[in-house]
Scaffold this motif. Structure first.
Motif, PDB file in Angstrom:
ATOM      1  N   ARG B  43     -12.656   1.396  -7.168  1.00  0.00           N
ATOM      2  CA  ARG B  43     -12.168   2.323  -6.394  1.00  0.00           C
ATOM      3  C   ARG B  43     -11.501   1.628  -4.918  1.00  0.00           C
ATOM      4  N   ALA B  44     -12.128   0.790  -4.399  1.00  0.00           N
ATOM      5  CA  ALA B  44     -11.659  -0.044  -3.462  1.00  0.00           C
ATOM      6  C   ALA B  44     -12.507  -1.332  -3.397  1.00  0.00           C
ATOM      7  N   LEU B  45     -11.949  -2.293  -2.801  1.00  0.00           N
ATOM      8  CA  LEU B  45     -12.888  -3.615  -2.315  1.00  0.00           C
ATOM      9  C   LEU B  45     -12.670  -3.730  -1.040  1.00  0.00           C
ATOM     10  N   LEU B  46     -13.976  -3.538  -0.549  1.00  0.00           N
ATOM     11  CA  LEU B  46     -14.460  -3.612   0.886  1.00  0.00           C
ATOM     12  C   LEU B  46     -15.031  -4.960   1.413  1.00  0.00           C
ATOM     13  N   ILE B  57     -21.117   1.046   5.428  1.00  0.00           N
ATOM     14  CA  ILE B  57     -20.292   1.319   4.095  1.00  0.00           C
ATOM     15  C   ILE B  57     -21.521   2.046   3.232  1.00  0.00           C
ATOM     16  N   VAL B  58     -22.820   1.441   3.164  1.00  0.00           N
ATOM     17  CA  VAL B  58     -23.899   1.642   2.324  1.00  0.00           C
ATOM     18  C   VAL B  58     -24.324   3.189   2.497  1.00  0.00           C
ATOM     19  N   THR B  59     -24.546   3.086   4.093  1.00  0.00           N
ATOM     20  CA  THR B  59     -24.753   4.648   4.518  1.00  0.00           C
ATOM     21  C   THR B  59     -23.833   5.831   4.074  1.00  0.00           C
ATOM     22  N   TYR B  60     -22.606   5.443   4.260  1.00  0.00           N
ATOM     23  CA  TYR B  60     -21.522   6.459   3.942  1.00  0.00           C
ATOM     24  C   TYR B  60     -21.557   6.572   2.448  1.00  0.00           C
ATOM     25  N   ALA B  61     -21.795   5.697   1.555  1.00  0.00           N
ATOM     26  CA  ALA B  61     -21.705   5.803   0.142  1.00  0.00           C
ATOM     27  C   ALA B  61     -23.041   6.437  -0.241  1.00  0.00           C
ATOM     28  N   ALA B  62     -24.151   6.440   0.412  1.00  0.00           N
ATOM     29  CA  ALA B  62     -25.338   6.971   0.034  1.00  0.00           C
ATOM     30  C   ALA B  62     -25.208   8.601   0.312  1.00  0.00           C
ATOM     31  N   ARG B  63     -24.624   8.727   1.564  1.00  0.00           N
ATOM     32  CA  ARG B  63     -24.425  10.404   1.946  1.00  0.00           C
ATOM     33  C   ARG B  63     -23.666  11.132   0.996  1.00  0.00           C
ATOM     34  N   HIS B  64     -22.560  10.370   0.457  1.00  0.00           N
ATOM     35  CA  HIS B  64     -21.751  11.007  -0.339  1.00  0.00           C
ATOM     36  C   HIS B  64     -21.835  10.869  -1.957  1.00  0.00           C
ATOM     37  N   ARG B  65     -23.000   9.868  -2.165  1.00  0.00           N
ATOM     38  CA  ARG B  65     -23.370   9.616  -3.695  1.00  0.00           C
ATOM     39  C   ARG B  65     -22.266   8.953  -4.361  1.00  0.00           C
ATOM     40  N   LEU B  66     -21.591   7.924  -3.721  1.00  0.00           N
ATOM     41  CA  LEU B  66     -20.688   7.037  -4.113  1.00  0.00           C
ATOM     42  C   LEU B  66     -21.269   5.655  -4.634  1.00  0.00           C
ATOM     43  N   PRO B  67     -20.823   5.455  -5.998  1.00  0.00           N
ATOM     44  CA  PRO B  67     -21.496   4.422  -6.514  1.00  0.00           C
ATOM     45  C   PRO B  67     -20.855   2.976  -5.815  1.00  0.00           C
ATOM     46  N   VAL B  68     -21.652   2.122  -5.568  1.00  0.00           N
ATOM     47  CA  VAL B  68     -21.566   0.669  -4.873  1.00  0.00           C
ATOM     48  C   VAL B  68     -21.815  -0.577  -5.769  1.00  0.00           C
ATOM     49  N   VAL B  69     -20.966  -1.515  -5.807  1.00  0.00           N
ATOM     50  CA  VAL B  69     -21.028  -2.640  -6.531  1.00  0.00           C
ATOM     51  C   VAL B  69     -20.911  -3.684  -5.634  1.00  0.00           C
ATOM     52  N   GLY B  76     -20.763 -15.046 -11.808  1.00  0.00           N
ATOM     53  CA  GLY B  76     -21.865 -14.719 -12.554  1.00  0.00           C
ATOM     54  C   GLY B  76     -21.174 -14.799 -14.250  1.00  0.00           C
ATOM     55  N   LEU B  77     -22.064 -14.945 -15.109  1.00  0.00           N
ATOM     56  CA  LEU B  77     -21.939 -14.946 -16.548  1.00  0.00           C
ATOM     57  C   LEU B  77     -22.332 -13.655 -17.304  1.00  0.00           C
ATOM     58  N   ALA B  78     -23.053 -12.918 -16.471  1.00  0.00           N
ATOM     59  CA  ALA B  78     -23.470 -11.564 -17.270  1.00  0.00           C
ATOM     60  C   ALA B  78     -22.802 -10.353 -16.943  1.00  0.00           C
ATOM     61  N   GLY B  79     -21.854 -10.338 -16.283  1.00  0.00           N
ATOM     62  CA  GLY B  79     -21.065  -8.971 -15.946  1.00  0.00           C
ATOM     63  C   GLY B  79     -21.982  -8.157 -14.794  1.00  0.00           C
ATOM     64  N   GLY B  80     -22.716  -8.984 -13.935  1.00  0.00           N
ATOM     65  CA  GLY B  80     -23.474  -8.224 -13.026  1.00  0.00           C
ATOM     66  C   GLY B  80     -22.712  -7.449 -11.993  1.00  0.00           C
ATOM     67  N   ALA B  81     -21.357  -8.057 -11.817  1.00  0.00           N
ATOM     68  CA  ALA B  81     -20.544  -7.593 -10.588  1.00  0.00           C
ATOM     69  C   ALA B  81     -19.492  -6.792 -11.303  1.00  0.00           C
ATOM     70  N   TYR B  82     -19.653  -6.392 -12.476  1.00  0.00           N
ATOM     71  CA  TYR B  82     -18.473  -5.586 -13.207  1.00  0.00           C
ATOM     72  C   TYR B  82     -18.596  -4.251 -12.240  1.00  0.00           C
ATOM     73  N   CYS B  83     -17.261  -3.881 -12.001  1.00  0.00           N
ATOM     74  CA  CYS B  83     -17.016  -2.722 -11.158  1.00  0.00           C
ATOM     75  C   CYS B  83     -15.849  -1.997 -11.580  1.00  0.00           C
ATOM     76  N   ASP B  84     -16.167  -0.611 -11.994  1.00  0.00           N
ATOM     77  CA  ASP B  84     -14.846   0.260 -12.285  1.00  0.00           C
ATOM     78  C   ASP B  84     -14.908   1.631 -11.822  1.00  0.00           C
ATOM     79  N   GLY B  85     -14.020   1.701 -11.034  1.00  0.00           N
ATOM     80  CA  GLY B  85     -14.139   3.111 -10.207  1.00  0.00           C
ATOM     81  C   GLY B  85     -15.124   3.279  -8.945  1.00  0.00           C
ATOM     82  N   ALA B  86     -15.994   2.131  -8.993  1.00  0.00           N
ATOM     83  CA  ALA B  86     -17.132   2.113  -7.467  1.00  0.00           C
ATOM     84  C   ALA B  86     -16.435   1.698  -6.443  1.00  0.00           C
ATOM     85  N   LEU B  87     -17.043   1.732  -5.372  1.00  0.00           N
ATOM     86  CA  LEU B  87     -16.812   0.957  -4.233  1.00  0.00           C
ATOM     87  C   LEU B  87     -17.222  -0.548  -4.262  1.00  0.00           C
ATOM     88  N   MET B  88     -16.322  -1.627  -4.259  1.00  0.00           N
ATOM     89  CA  MET B  88     -16.936  -2.856  -4.654  1.00  0.00           C
ATOM     90  C   MET B  88     -17.067  -3.574  -3.138  1.00  0.00           C
TER      91      MET B  88
END
Lengths: 476, 476
Positions: B43-46, B57-69, B76-88
Motif C-alpha cells: 500500500r506504501a513503502l515507509l 507508524i506502528v502505533t497508527y497502524a495498530a490503532r487502525h488495524r492496518l497490516p505492517v510488513v 531473504g530467501l523464504a518470502g518473509g518480507a512479501y508484502c501485498d496491500g500492507a504498509l511496508m
C-alpha cells in the motif's frame, strides 16, 4: 479460582502409588531450601516415575485449577521452588541419561539427572559437559535449565542457554511440547526452547533435554594469582585469552573479604599464599589440542608454560604480585574447593542480602568502590563478602546486614540495584528471580518487557497454576 | 478487521515527509525479492528516520488495524518480507553504528546497518563480527536477526542468536521494548531477546541490537580439499578441530553437482583442481594466538603448517585426494568467492525447490543417497544442486524441477521433508520460514509447539497486524 474443597490425594495416590505422594514432614527435604529463607508446606509432594505420569498430574491440576510447583535438586538460591499449599512436583525420578552421543557430541538426559552424574557420563566418553558449580552433586538438569544457571566455565563455553540444543516440557495444560532437536542449526519458528530456559517453571515443567558436550581438555593449567588491582586482573585475562587463543576456562574473583571469611569458617582449608592480598584470582586454562598437552623436552606441559610466561610478564609489569600454579590434580582440586564452597560461606550469616549481579567488565571496580562508600551509610555494622566470575562480569556481592529487618534488607538491595543500574549492569546474572528478586523485577525491568512477559505467561498458563507468584511480578 | 476505507497516506506523509512514503513502482526494490518468487505491491513503502518515527507508524497502524510488513536488506530467501496491500516499513534509515566497544568486545548497531559495514567497523578495531554470508553487502542487521540467519562461521562462533546480547524492538502496539543488555550474563525473566530473534517480524520490528565481537584472527589457513567420501570429510573435520583446539572457521561442502553448475554459469571462475572430484571441501582455520600466526624459522605460519600436516595424514590414509592451500589473500578470496556465490547459482534455474535443511553430521551422506534414489522417481528430469555448511550439518539441497507445477514442487518438498524427518533432521536451518515453508511448518512442527507459537503471537499481536501470514501457520 482453585477448587479448595477438592481432595486430590486419592486420585494422585492412585496414579503414582502411595510411596510417591508425600505429605507433612516427608516433604521437608524438598519444601525447605538450604538457604533457610524459604520454608513451605506443600499440599503434597509428588514424585512421578516418568514424563507421562508428570503430564497426568499437570492435566489433573489444570482441570481442577490446582497450583503446581516444580522442584528438581532444590539447590536454588532465589526461592524459585518455594511451595506452600500447592502440589509440589519433583522430577527426581526422571533420572535417566538416555544417550551420550560422542560423534554428535550431545547428551540426551531427563530433568532429574544430577549435574555431576552427567559430568561423569560425559568424561567416560572423554567429553565434558562444561556447566559446573558448587552444588553440582545435587543440582538436577531440570532446575539448571529452568534457572538458566551459570557457573565458572561460562567464560569459555557460554551459558546454559547455549549448551542446550533442544528440550521437552509439559505445558501448564498437561500437553507435552517436544522440541528435542539435537541439531546445532534448527530454525523452525519461535524460539520456544529458550523461552522455557530461565522461565523457572512458570510456563511448564522441563522433562528432558539435549545438551552439548565438548572435547575433554587433555590438560589444565590452574593457578591462584594475586594481582595489584582489578585493571591488572582484566589485563591478565585479556593477555591469557590472547596467548591461549581463548582457552581460559575460569577466571574467578576472590578478594580479601571472601578469603578472610573462608579461612575463618573453614580453618581446615590452606591459604594459597603466606600473606593476604587484596585481590586473588583463580585461573584455569584448558588445553584441548595435543600440542598444548604434550610435555616438552623439559617435561613441562606447553599449556602450563603459556600460563607461567604470561604470569611472568605480569610480574615484570608489577600487575601480578604472587602466584601458585597447581602441580598435580590434588593441588588443582584444592584450588577449586576454595571457590566452590562460596555459596556456603556467603549464606552462613544470620541476615544475608545476596546480590547476584553482572556488570560490564571495566566497571566492576567502580561498583565495588561505590558500595564500599555507600554501605556504611545504610548499615554501619554491615559486612560485605564478594566472590564472582570476573570473566563474565558476574559478581556475587553478598551483604551481611546487622539485623533481619525487612526494611533494612530492602534498602540495601535497592542501593545495590541503583549502583548496578547506573553502571549498565544487571540485577540478576545466574541465580534467577524466584521470589527473592520479584520486587526488583517490578522496579527495574523495562515495563514493556514486563508486560510482554505477563502476556506470554497468561497465553500459556491462563489459569495461572504453574509456579504461581514466581519470576513475573503481578501488574499493579 | 482492517479499516479498508481509511487512507493512511496523508498522516504518514505528514509524519515522515513525502520523500519517505513511496508507492507504486517506487516500492519495487523492496517489494520484489531477488529470487523472483515473491512480488507484491505494498500500500506504501515507509522509510522512518529513526525508532520513534517507526514506533509512530506502528502505533497508527495498530490503532487502525492496518497490516505492517517490515523489510531490511530484502535478501531473504523464504518470502518473509512479501508484502501485498500492507504498509511496508523499511529500517534502511536506522543505519547508525552507535558504538564499537573494543574493551567489551561489543557493537551497538541499528537495524538498518548493512552486515558488511559492521564487518568493516569491527575490523578497524582489530575485531570481527563473525556472521557472514554471500549477501553481506546488502543484508541488514534487522533482517539478519529476524531471520536468525546462519552462514559459514557458525561452526566456530555459533549462530546469530548467540552473537546477539540484547536488542530493542517496536512491539505490534507501537511500544518500544528495550532489552539492550550489553552483558554476557543477564538473567532477568523470560528470554524476550531470543523470542524476537527468528520471529521474522511477526512479533514486532527489531530496531537495534548489541552484538558480540571477537578478536580478529591474526592469520588464516584456507584450502580447497578433495576427499574420498563424506566419512572422510567428517574425519578431517574432527582431526582439524582437535589439532587446532577448535579453530575451524568454515568447513563447506561443495560436491561435484555444485562445482559443475558453478563453472558452467561462471566460466570466469577458475576450478580449484585440474580434474573434477565427487566431493570438495572448503576449509578455513583462524589463528588468534600469536604463536600460531608468527612465521617460523622457515617463514611458514604455524597455522598453515597445522593444516598441511593434518591434510598430509589424510593423504596417507587415502581420505584426502587433493588439496590447494591459499598462498595469499587473493587466493583466499578466490576460494571464498566460489562458495559465496552459491545462492545465485542455486536460484538460477526456472523451477527451483530450495531446501535449507539440517541433519546430524553422520547422516548427511545417508540423506543424499536416499534423495539420489528417490528424486528420479518423482521427476526423472530433475537436477539437484547441493552446497552446505557441513560443519553444522546444514545442507542447501536445491532441486531444479522439470516444470513449475505447484503440485510437483510440493511433492518434491514433501519427499525431502520425509527423508529429513526420518533422519532426525530439521526442515529449516538458517533461511527461515517466511511463506516458502509455511505448509512444511504446519505438517512437520510439533503440534503443541505450533499451538504455543499461535498463543504467543496472539498475546503480543492480538490484531494480527505484524507481518501477517508469515512463520506461524494458521490453525485449521
Amino acid at each position: 479460582m482453585t477448587e479448595a474443597h477438592l481432595d486430590p490425594i486419592p486420585y494422585l495416590t492412585d496414579l503414582l502409588g502411595p510411596a510417591h505422594v508425600l505429605t507433612g514432614e516427608d516433604t521437608r527435604r524438598h519444601a525447605h531450601d538450604w538457604t533457610g529463607k524459604y520454608k513451605g508446606t506443600p499440599r503434597a509432594l509428588l514424585r512421578p516415575a516418568d514424563r507421562d505420569q508428570l503430564a497426568a498430574i499437570v492435566t489433573y491440576a489444570a482441570r481442577h485449577r490446582l497450583p503446581v510447583v516444580p522442584v528438581a535438586g532444590n539447590t536454588g538460591l532465589a526461592g524459585g521452588a518455594y511451595c506452600d499449599g500447592a502440589l509440589m512436583v519433583s522430577v527426581e525420578r526422571l533420572n535417566r541419561i538416555r544417550e551420550i552421543n560422542p560423534r554428535a557430541r550431545s547428551a540426551t538426559v531427563e530433568a532429574g539427572v544430577i549435574l555431576s552424574q552427567l559430568h561423569d557420563a560425559a568424561e567416560a566418553q572423554d567429553l565434558v559437559f562444561p556447566l559446573s558449580f558448587g552444588a553440582r552433586g545435587s543440582a538436577m538438569i531440570g532446575g539448571v535449565l529452568s534457572t538458566n544457571a551459570g557457573g565458572s566455565n561460562v567464560v569459555r563455553y557460554g551459558s546454559t542457554r547455549g549448551l542446550c540444543l533442544g528440550l521437552e516440557a509439559v505445558l501448564p495444560d498437561g500437553r507435552v511440547m517436544d522440541v528435542m532437536s539435537p541439531l546445532h542449526k534448527d530454525n523452525t519458528g519461535l524460539d520456544l526452547k529458550d523461552l522455557m530456559i530461565g522461565a523457572e517453571g512458570t510456563l511448564g515443567i522441563v522433562t528432558a533435554a539435549v545438551l552439548r558436550l565438548f572435547p575433554r581438555p587433555r590438560a589444565y593449567a590452574t593457578a591462584m594469582v594475586a594481582v595489584s588491582d582489578l585493571d591488572a586482573a582484566l589485563d591478565l585475562l585479556n593477555r591469557l585469552q590472547e596467548a591461549t587463543g581463548g582457552a581460559v576456562e575460569a577466571f574467578e574473583y576472590m578478594p580479601d573479604d571472601y578469603m578472610r571469611q573462608l579461612f575463618r569458617l573453614r580453618p581446615e582449608m590452606r591459604p594459597p599464599f603466606d600473606r593476604a592480598y587484596p585481590i586473588s584470582i583463580m585461573v584455569e586454562i584448558g588445553a584441548t589440542a595435543p600440542r598444548d598437552a604434550t610435555p616438552g623436552p623439559d617435561g613441562r606441559l606447553p599449556v602450563v608454560q603459556l600460563l607461567e610466561d604470561t604470569l611472568g610478564e605480569g610480574f615484570e609489569r608489577g600487575e601480578v604480585l604472587d602466584a601458585v600454579i597447581a602441580q598435580n590434580e590434588t593441588q588443582r582440586e584444592e584450588i577449586w574447593a576454595r571457590r566452590e564452597i562460596s555459596a556456603e560461606i556467603c549464606f552462613s550469616a544470620a541476615h544475608v542480602v545476596d546480590n547476584d549481579i553482572a556488570l560490564p567488565l571495566d566497571r566492576v571496580g567502580t561498583f565495588l568502590e561505590r558500595m564500599t562508600a555507600r554501605l556504611p551509610q545504610i548499615d554501619p555494622a554491615a559486612e560485605s563478602v564478594t566472590v564472582g566470575h570476573l570473566g563474565d562480569g558476574n559478581l556475587h556481592y553478598t551483604v551481611w546486614a546487622s539485623s533481619g529487618s525487612a526494611d533494612l534488607k530492602e534498602t540495601i538491595r535497592e542501593a545495590v540495584e541503583d549502583e548496578v543500574a547506573a553502571l549498565d549492569g544487571s540485577f540478576s546474572a545466574e541465580h534467577g528471580i524466584g521470589l527473592s528478586k520479584l520486587s526488583t523485577m517490578a522496579r527495574r525491568k523495562n515495563p514493556v518487557a514486563l508486560d510482554a512477559m505477563r502476556r506470554i505467561k497468561a497465553a500459556l498458563d491462563p489459569e495461572g497454576i504453574m509456579n504461581p507468584g514466581k519470576l513475573v511480578p503481578p501488574a499493579d
